[in-house]
Design a protein around this motif. Structure first.
Motif, PDB file in Angstrom:
ATOM      1  N   LEU A 253       2.117  -6.105   4.986  1.00 39.09           N
ATOM      2  CA  LEU A 253       2.609  -4.938   4.247  1.00 39.09           C
ATOM      3  C   LEU A 253       1.769  -3.731   4.647  1.00 39.09           C
ATOM      4  N   ASP A 254       2.322  -2.874   5.521  1.00 32.57           N
ATOM      5  CA  ASP A 254       1.541  -1.771   6.065  1.00 32.57           C
ATOM      6  C   ASP A 254       1.259  -0.703   5.007  1.00 32.57           C
ATOM      7  N   GLU A 255       0.283   0.119   5.322  1.00 32.55           N
ATOM      8  CA  GLU A 255      -0.189   1.131   4.370  1.00 32.55           C
ATOM      9  C   GLU A 255       0.905   2.139   4.021  1.00 32.55           C
ATOM     10  N   ARG A 256       1.713   2.490   4.998  1.00 33.06           N
ATOM     11  CA  ARG A 256       2.788   3.463   4.758  1.00 33.06           C
ATOM     12  C   ARG A 256       3.779   2.928   3.733  1.00 33.06           C
ATOM     13  N   THR A 257       4.148   1.646   3.868  1.00 35.56           N
ATOM     14  CA  THR A 257       5.091   1.039   2.923  1.00 35.56           C
ATOM     15  C   THR A 257       4.467   0.932   1.538  1.00 35.56           C
TER      16      THR A 257
ATOM     17  N   LEU B 170       7.722  -1.822  -5.859  1.00 42.25           N
ATOM     18  CA  LEU B 170       7.560  -3.261  -5.625  1.00 42.25           C
ATOM     19  C   LEU B 170       6.843  -3.930  -6.790  1.00 42.25           C
ATOM     20  N   CYS B 171       5.763  -3.302  -7.264  1.00 43.41           N
ATOM     21  CA  CYS B 171       5.021  -3.880  -8.390  1.00 43.41           C
ATOM     22  C   CYS B 171       5.892  -3.936  -9.645  1.00 43.41           C
ATOM     23  N   GLY B 172       6.692  -2.885  -9.850  1.00 40.04           N
ATOM     24  CA  GLY B 172       7.589  -2.871 -11.003  1.00 40.04           C
ATOM     25  C   GLY B 172       8.625  -3.973 -10.927  1.00 40.04           C
ATOM     26  N   LEU B 173       9.145  -4.218  -9.744  1.00 34.93           N
ATOM     27  CA  LEU B 173      10.137  -5.281  -9.565  1.00 34.93           C
ATOM     28  C   LEU B 173       9.528  -6.651  -9.808  1.00 34.93           C
TER      29      LEU B 173
ATOM     30  N   ASP C  85      -0.075  -4.688  -9.262  1.00 37.90           N
ATOM     31  CA  ASP C  85      -0.706  -3.370  -9.204  1.00 37.90           C
ATOM     32  C   ASP C  85      -0.980  -3.030  -7.746  1.00 37.90           C
ATOM     33  N   PRO C  86      -1.147  -1.753  -7.419  1.00 36.71           N
ATOM     34  CA  PRO C  86      -1.314  -1.322  -6.027  1.00 36.71           C
ATOM     35  C   PRO C  86      -2.476  -1.996  -5.302  1.00 36.71           C
TER      36      PRO C  86
END
Length: 387
Positions: free
Chosen positions: A268-272, A280-283, A258-259
């Motif tokens: 992992l920067d905020e923009r990404t 990413l979470c889905g993967l 989850d986010p």
């Protein structure tokens, strides 16, 4: 061409057609490329240098809409393409035209057969074969900028002027020693399309540290790396500009679904997170549902038995014999690690293919099968066939 003269610079279709008429019928074509890749996924093709025994030119792919009719020569099966450390140059043509130029002659691959070092640089090759020491003044040039200066063009042209000379000398020596055919398999391997096709499913294998992960962590890494490969290719961006390798490894270890959990992933920067967080979470979820991934790795013995060590010593004796016979350094022919791979039956062992197989690998395999043996004759070590 005198080194003081500016090489032929071609930036028009008419100029390219005229040059192709001049080199028509050439049996070989020395080639080199200049490219940039710092800001893209695919290499940005900036300059092509070509030479035969009678002509040399620097060709500008940024100014030309097409490299035809030169591509007819580059892809002609009757013309040998001479390159040094060819893989990156060939990759450019594969991405542009969907196929690899062939046949080729890679002077870096051929060098060890003439007593030169493995992975020898172009500068060292020219120094060793021609006694010429090349300048490095423009090694950091931005080849996408125009106009190119006469000095830059001369520097670029040197990469094929001396390559052509070195090739002719090397080919003559290899033919005399009857070693040219030993290189055919390695050159053939280098022009196979699969060498240049970046398979997203195997992208995880190129991430340093990937083998420290196990099971579900590996499944997550494989899924994330495949997504990054496809996204980088689609956007023509360096992989690391999307997400760095070390961040992919941390995602695989922490497995955020989850986010909020993404915020705990270091690097992992905020923009990404905002742009790709949901993806990413889905993967990660998909990979976990798929289950753990098991690697089919051959177990490597932590310690060799005394019998195995003795056998490796025996194999090294054969390597020394054959290297001396062919006036090569034994380390060029095979290292102890290469012998271990052959002993362990690795399919990709250096000694099981190419010129090393012809020179020593075939005999070593016969030795391991008990078909050959060693004996001392008049104080010298000799191989013999068992009756």
């Amino acid at each position: 061409m005198s080194h003081r003269e500016s090489p032929l610079y071609i930036d028009t279709s008419a100029g390219l057609e005229q040059f192709c008429l001049e080199v028509q019928g050439a049996a070989w074509l020395a080639m080199d490329t200049e490219f940039l890749r710092e800001k893209t996924y695919f290499p940005k093709f900036c300059l092509l240098q070509v030479a035969t025994d009678r002509a040399v030119a620097c060709i500008d792919p940024l100014a030309l809409k097409s490299l035809e009719p030169l591509t007819d020569l580059i892809y002609s099966p009757a013309v040998v393409k001479v390159l040094h450390s060819a893989r990156q140059d060939l990759e450019i043509f594969f991405h542009l035209y969907g196929k690899v130029p062939a046949p080729i002659f890679d002077t870096q691959i051929a060098a060890p057969l003439l007593g030169l070092g493995e992975q020898i640089s172009y500068g060292a090759l020219v120094a060793e074969t021609l006694g010429i020491h090349l300048s490095k003044a423009h090694s950091r040039t931005d080849w996408s900028r125009r106009p190119l200066t006469p000095e830059q063009l001369r520097y670029a042209a040197d990469d094929v002027i001396y390559l052509a000379q070195a090739y002719q000398q090397m080919r003559k020596r290899l033919d005399t020693l009857q070693r040219t055919q030993w290189l055919e398999q390695e050159f053939s391997d280098l022009v196979q399309p699969e060498v240049y096709e970046a398979n997203p499913d195997s992208a995880w294998q190129r991430i340093s540290g990937c083998l420290q992960l196990k099971g579900r962590q590996l499944s997550v890494l494989k899924e994330l790396a495949a997504w990054r490969e496809q996204a980088a290719r689609k956007q023509d961006l360096p992989r690391g500009w999307l997400i760095k390798d070390e961040v992919l490894l941390d995602l695989a270890r922490q497995q955020p679904q989850d986010p909020d959990a993404l915020s705990h992933v270091r690097g992992l920067d905020e923009r990404t997170q905002k742009k790709h967080g949901a993806t990413l979470c889905g993967l990660v979820k998909e990979a976990l549902e798929r289950g753990p991934m098991n690697l089919d790795l051959k177990a490597r013995p932590t310690k060799r038995t005394p019998e195995q060590e003795a056998l490796l010593d025996l194999m090294m004796a054969v390597v020394r014999l054959r290297a001396a016979q062919h006036t090569l350094s034994p380390s060029v022919l095979a290292s102890r690690k290469d012998l271990e791979q052959l002993l362990d039956g690795h399919e990709d062992a250096k000694l099981s293919k190419g010129w090393r197989h012809s020179m020593a690998g075939e005999e070593l395999a016969a030795l391991l099968r008990g078909e050959l043996g060693l004996k001392v004759l008049d104080g010298n070590l000799r191989l013999f066939a068992h009756a």
